[in-house]
Design a protein around this motif. Structure first.
Motif, PDB file in Angstrom:
ATOM      1  N   ASN A 189       0.857  -1.182   0.000  1.00  0.00           N
ATOM      2  CA  ASN A 189       0.000   0.000   0.000  1.00  0.00           C
ATOM      3  C   ASN A 189       0.896   1.235   0.000  1.00  0.00           C
ATOM      4  OD1 ASN A 189      -1.970   1.945   0.385  1.00  0.00           O
ATOM      5  ND2 ASN A 189      -3.163   0.668   1.766  1.00  0.00           N
ATOM      6  N   PHE A 190       1.343   1.638  -1.178  1.00  0.00           N
ATOM      7  CA  PHE A 190       2.369   2.675  -1.274  1.00  0.00           C
ATOM      8  C   PHE A 190       1.832   4.072  -1.014  1.00  0.00           C
ATOM      9  CE2 PHE A 190       4.070  -0.894  -3.694  1.00  0.00           C
ATOM     10  CZ  PHE A 190       5.311  -1.015  -3.097  1.00  0.00           C
ATOM     11  N   GLU A 191       0.551   4.294  -1.266  1.00  0.00           N
ATOM     12  CA  GLU A 191       0.001   5.611  -0.952  1.00  0.00           C
ATOM     13  C   GLU A 191       0.031   5.868   0.550  1.00  0.00           C
ATOM     14  OE1 GLU A 191      -1.180   9.282  -0.940  1.00  0.00           O
ATOM     15  OE2 GLU A 191      -0.585   8.176  -2.747  1.00  0.00           O
ATOM     16  N   ARG A 192      -0.196   4.820   1.339  1.00  0.00           N
ATOM     17  CA  ARG A 192      -0.109   4.979   2.787  1.00  0.00           C
ATOM     18  C   ARG A 192       1.345   5.180   3.241  1.00  0.00           C
ATOM     19  NH1 ARG A 192      -4.246   3.871   6.134  1.00  0.00           N
ATOM     20  NH2 ARG A 192      -2.856   3.067   7.752  1.00  0.00           N
ATOM     21  N   VAL A 193       2.285   4.565   2.540  1.00  0.00           N
ATOM     22  CA  VAL A 193       3.698   4.806   2.844  1.00  0.00           C
ATOM     23  C   VAL A 193       4.027   6.280   2.607  1.00  0.00           C
ATOM     24  CG1 VAL A 193       6.072   4.269   2.205  1.00  0.00           C
ATOM     25  CG2 VAL A 193       4.371   2.446   2.286  1.00  0.00           C
ATOM     26  N   ARG A 194       3.550   6.806   1.473  1.00  0.00           N
ATOM     27  CA  ARG A 194       3.807   8.205   1.139  1.00  0.00           C
ATOM     28  C   ARG A 194       3.142   9.149   2.141  1.00  0.00           C
ATOM     29  NH1 ARG A 194       2.001   7.707  -3.446  1.00  0.00           N
ATOM     30  NH2 ARG A 194       3.922   7.184  -4.528  1.00  0.00           N
ATOM     31  N   ALA A 254      13.958  11.355   6.842  1.00  0.00           N
ATOM     32  CA  ALA A 254      14.341  10.735   5.574  1.00  0.00           C
ATOM     33  C   ALA A 254      15.126   9.451   5.803  1.00  0.00           C
ATOM     34  CB  ALA A 254      15.165  11.717   4.743  1.00  0.00           C
ATOM     35  N   ASN A 255      16.046   9.459   6.771  1.00  0.00           N
ATOM     36  CA  ASN A 255      16.841   8.266   7.033  1.00  0.00           C
ATOM     37  C   ASN A 255      15.985   7.109   7.525  1.00  0.00           C
ATOM     38  OD1 ASN A 255      19.188   9.476   6.249  1.00  0.00           O
ATOM     39  ND2 ASN A 255      19.962   9.858   8.301  1.00  0.00           N
ATOM     40  N   ALA A 256      14.982   7.406   8.354  1.00  0.00           N
ATOM     41  CA  ALA A 256      14.063   6.352   8.806  1.00  0.00           C
ATOM     42  C   ALA A 256      13.357   5.729   7.615  1.00  0.00           C
ATOM     43  CB  ALA A 256      13.055   6.924   9.792  1.00  0.00           C
ATOM     44  N   SER A 257      12.979   6.566   6.656  1.00  0.00           N
ATOM     45  CA  SER A 257      12.343   6.065   5.435  1.00  0.00           C
ATOM     46  C   SER A 257      13.311   5.198   4.624  1.00  0.00           C
ATOM     47  CB  SER A 257      11.868   7.246   4.592  1.00  0.00           C
ATOM     48  OG  SER A 257      11.423   6.825   3.319  1.00  0.00           O
ATOM     49  N   PHE A 258      14.538   5.683   4.437  1.00  0.00           N
ATOM     50  CA  PHE A 258      15.521   4.925   3.660  1.00  0.00           C
ATOM     51  C   PHE A 258      15.790   3.556   4.296  1.00  0.00           C
ATOM     52  CE2 PHE A 258      17.466   9.327   2.687  1.00  0.00           C
ATOM     53  CZ  PHE A 258      16.569   9.524   1.648  1.00  0.00           C
ATOM     54  N   SER A 283      13.689  11.158  -0.162  1.00  0.00           N
ATOM     55  CA  SER A 283      12.834  10.162   0.490  1.00  0.00           C
ATOM     56  C   SER A 283      11.545   9.933  -0.298  1.00  0.00           C
ATOM     57  CB  SER A 283      12.514  10.595   1.923  1.00  0.00           C
ATOM     58  OG  SER A 283      11.781  11.807   1.946  1.00  0.00           O
ATOM     59  N   PHE A 284      10.967  10.987  -0.873  1.00  0.00           N
ATOM     60  CA  PHE A 284       9.759  10.815  -1.678  1.00  0.00           C
ATOM     61  C   PHE A 284      10.074  10.106  -2.993  1.00  0.00           C
ATOM     62  CE2 PHE A 284       8.279  14.176   1.157  1.00  0.00           C
ATOM     63  CZ  PHE A 284       6.982  13.736   1.438  1.00  0.00           C
ATOM     64  N   TRP A 285      11.254  10.343  -3.523  1.00  0.00           N
ATOM     65  CA  TRP A 285      11.660   9.649  -4.749  1.00  0.00           C
ATOM     66  C   TRP A 285      11.759   8.138  -4.519  1.00  0.00           C
ATOM     67  CZ3 TRP A 285      16.238   6.853  -5.367  1.00  0.00           C
ATOM     68  CH2 TRP A 285      16.479   6.373  -6.659  1.00  0.00           C
ATOM     69  N   THR A 286      12.250   7.714  -3.346  1.00  0.00           N
ATOM     70  CA  THR A 286      12.385   6.284  -3.078  1.00  0.00           C
ATOM     71  C   THR A 286      11.021   5.600  -3.021  1.00  0.00           C
ATOM     72  OG1 THR A 286      12.407   6.634  -0.677  1.00  0.00           O
ATOM     73  CG2 THR A 286      14.529   6.594  -1.804  1.00  0.00           C
ATOM     74  N   VAL A 287      10.009   6.286  -2.470  1.00  0.00           N
ATOM     75  CA  VAL A 287       8.670   5.694  -2.421  1.00  0.00           C
ATOM     76  C   VAL A 287       8.121   5.514  -3.830  1.00  0.00           C
ATOM     77  CG1 VAL A 287       6.303   5.954  -1.579  1.00  0.00           C
ATOM     78  CG2 VAL A 287       8.227   6.678  -0.141  1.00  0.00           C
ATOM     79  N   ARG A 288       8.319   6.518  -4.678  1.00  0.00           N
ATOM     80  CA  ARG A 288       7.850   6.393  -6.073  1.00  0.00           C
ATOM     81  C   ARG A 288       8.553   5.243  -6.782  1.00  0.00           C
ATOM     82  NH1 ARG A 288       8.318  12.063  -5.944  1.00  0.00           N
ATOM     83  NH2 ARG A 288      10.261  11.980  -7.140  1.00  0.00           N
ATOM     84  N   ARG A 289       9.837   5.077  -6.517  1.00  0.00           N
ATOM     85  CA  ARG A 289      10.573   3.986  -7.162  1.00  0.00           C
ATOM     86  C   ARG A 289      10.054   2.629  -6.693  1.00  0.00           C
ATOM     87  NH1 ARG A 289      17.158   2.962  -7.178  1.00  0.00           N
ATOM     88  NH2 ARG A 289      17.061   0.914  -8.167  1.00  0.00           N
ATOM     89  N   LEU A 290       9.794   2.481  -5.401  1.00  0.00           N
ATOM     90  CA  LEU A 290       9.248   1.216  -4.888  1.00  0.00           C
ATOM     91  C   LEU A 290       7.884   0.923  -5.487  1.00  0.00           C
ATOM     92  CD1 LEU A 290      10.129   1.222  -1.081  1.00  0.00           C
ATOM     93  CD2 LEU A 290      11.023  -0.291  -2.845  1.00  0.00           C
ATOM     94  N   GLU A 291       7.089   1.948  -5.643  1.00  0.00           N
ATOM     95  CA  GLU A 291       5.749   1.744  -6.202  1.00  0.00           C
ATOM     96  C   GLU A 291       5.832   1.221  -7.624  1.00  0.00           C
ATOM     97  OE1 GLU A 291       1.506   4.139  -6.100  1.00  0.00           O
ATOM     98  OE2 GLU A 291       3.391   5.267  -6.020  1.00  0.00           O
TER      99      GLU A 291
END
Length: 459
Positions: free
Chosen positions: A317-322, A384-388, A444-452
């Motif tokens: 559920n990547f929208e919830r991650v974002r 950001a680091n927590a996200s990474f 950090s937002f770029w990494t979520v888009r890449r995972l999606e």
């Protein structure tokens, strides 16, 4: 060991994982609030311990404990790096509804964490004299720091185990019991510190002994909660630990490299302060204790969003991650502004409480005036680091942390100290953090888009 789960555990396991439903902001607030309560309680106890020692009116004792804290910060930072893969792997397995795998990962991760942290502590002990000298400790200050560390470092493996078990509780969504386990450290320290420091006349060594006792209590409480309410520990085996070592260290090694950037930069800053004498070192020690109490919510936030992101990544559920990332950044901004105002208003009473001499008072009060500027950009890096770390990009975390701790810290702090003394060094820390904080948040937002786009969940 395996034990039957309680009725509480059964009811918790019957529905979907906790963080894949409901308001992400609520999850961030609850996890951060409970985490902050435990962390800040520990930090307050550390602050009070230093306050007790300052009442002995011996600057060498305050400075010695402050320098010892720099070394302890290194070991705890390594522990945090070892803790991150436990939270990331267990939360992902729970998000994918593979409870047996989560139990295996929790067990193997805890064993690996104890082994590595114990080896690190034992390796540090023979090198303490030259290390303390490098940090600027001399004479009585050097002796106080060395004795403090010889007492406290051998129990670092115990602390690591407590941190690992507490992380499993948080990965399962049980922030409340994780908080209670952490609070046990504060309770023990508050009870024993005055007895050992003043009653038995042990001074700084009394505070070090209290640290060891509190760590054993921490492990006991966390272990009881984990086996009674979640059954997320199994009997460890060599085969299981070896099997899980690869995914564990794939996250742990970059996370450790990331986390030791902070103690490395802290050691550099302490060495700069040492050039201005024991009063400046004492100021650095007070700042080191005040900062985690004041900004403990950001430390807690960095640990809180990992399970929320991990479970939603496991559920794809990547929208919830974002949204979790957005909510975390909003919380960070509001929190920093509130704390900044509080520190500005309380700067004078704070230095009076520590019986701080003139130079110490001047440095600490200046820090209170500019703390929000410094910690806004550091907070961006934290989130950001927590996200990474929890979304499979630990090397990015390493890059931004070390970048801030080296290029964003050393030249700015050094030049600032040359131009304006200790105050200039503090300003340099803030100025050097600007670019890395903004860059980390965008990435950090770029990494979520890449995972999606990839839509894969490797365990």
């Amino acid at each position: 060991m395996n034990r039957p789960r309680s009725e509480t555990s059964s009811s918790e396991d019957s529905g979907p994982p906790r963080f894949v439903v409901g308001s992400t902001m609520r999850h961030v607030l609850v996890m951060t609030g409970t985490g902050a309560a435990g962390l800040i309680a520990i930090f307050i106890v550390d602050l009070v311990s230093l306050l007790y020692i300052s009442w002995l009116k011996d600057p060498s004792l305050t400075a010695g404990v402050g320098i010892a804290t720099v070394v302890m910060f290194l070991t705890i930072s390594i522990n945090v790096g070892l803790m991150i893969p436990i939270g990331a792997l267990v939360s992902r397995a729970l998000g994918a509804r593979d409870r047996q795998r989560a139990r295996e990962l929790a067990t193997s991760g805890s064993v690996l964490m104890v082994v590595v942290s114990s080896l690190v502590s034992l390796m540090l002990l023979p090198f303490l004299p030259p290390l303390l000298t490098l940090l600027g400790a001399t004479g009585q200050t050097h002796q106080v720091a060395k004795e403090f560390l010889w007492i406290s470092l051998p129990t670092n493996g115990v602390m690591a185990l407590g941190m690992g078990l507490s992380t499993v509780l948080r990965a399962a969504g049980d922030a409340r019991r994780s908080m209670y386990a952490t609070l046990s450290i504060a309770i023990v320290t508050v009870a024993l510190d005055p007895v050992l420091i003043f009653g038995l006349g042990l001074k700084a060594n009394g505070a070090a002994i209290t640290i060891g006792i509190a760590r054993f209590v921490y492990v006991y409480v966390a272990y009881l909660y984990l086996i009674r309410h979640h059954s997320l520990l199994a009997r460890p085996s060599v085969q299981g630990v070896m099997r899980d070592a690869r995914p564990f260290f794939a996250i742990a090694i970059p996370a450790i490299l990331t986390n030791i950037a902070a103690p490395a930069s802290n050691a550099f800053f302490t060495s700069i302060m040492a050039r201005f004498g024991d009063e400046a070192i004492a100021a650095s020690a007070i700042i080191d204790r005040v900062t985690p109490v004041a900004f403990g919510g950001l430390f807690a936030l960095a640990g809180a969003i990992g399970p929320v992101m991990g479970q939603n990544w496991g559920a794809r559920n990547f929208e919830r991650v974002r949204q979790t990332l957005r909510d975390s950044l909003l919380f960070m901004v509001v929190y920093v502004l509130v704390v900044w105002l509080a520190l500005y208003l309380l700067r004078a009473p704070l230095t009076l409480a520590f019986n701080a001499p003139p130079l110490t008072t001047d440095i600490v009060q200046f820090f209170c005036q500019i703390s929000g500027f410094i910690w806004f950009f550091i907070g961006l890096v934290f989130v950001a680091n927590a996200s990474f770390n929890n979304l499979g990009f630990p090397l990015l975390s390493t890059f931004f942390n070390w970048g801030r701790a080296t290029l964003g810290m050393i030249p700015f702090a050094y030049v600032g100290a040359e131009m304006a003394g200790p105050k200039g060094a503090l300003l340099g820390i803030g100025a050097g953090s600007v670019a890395f904080g903004i860059g980390a948040a965008i990435t950090s937002f770029w990494t979520v888009r890449r995972l999606e786009r990839q839509a894969t969940v490797p365990l």
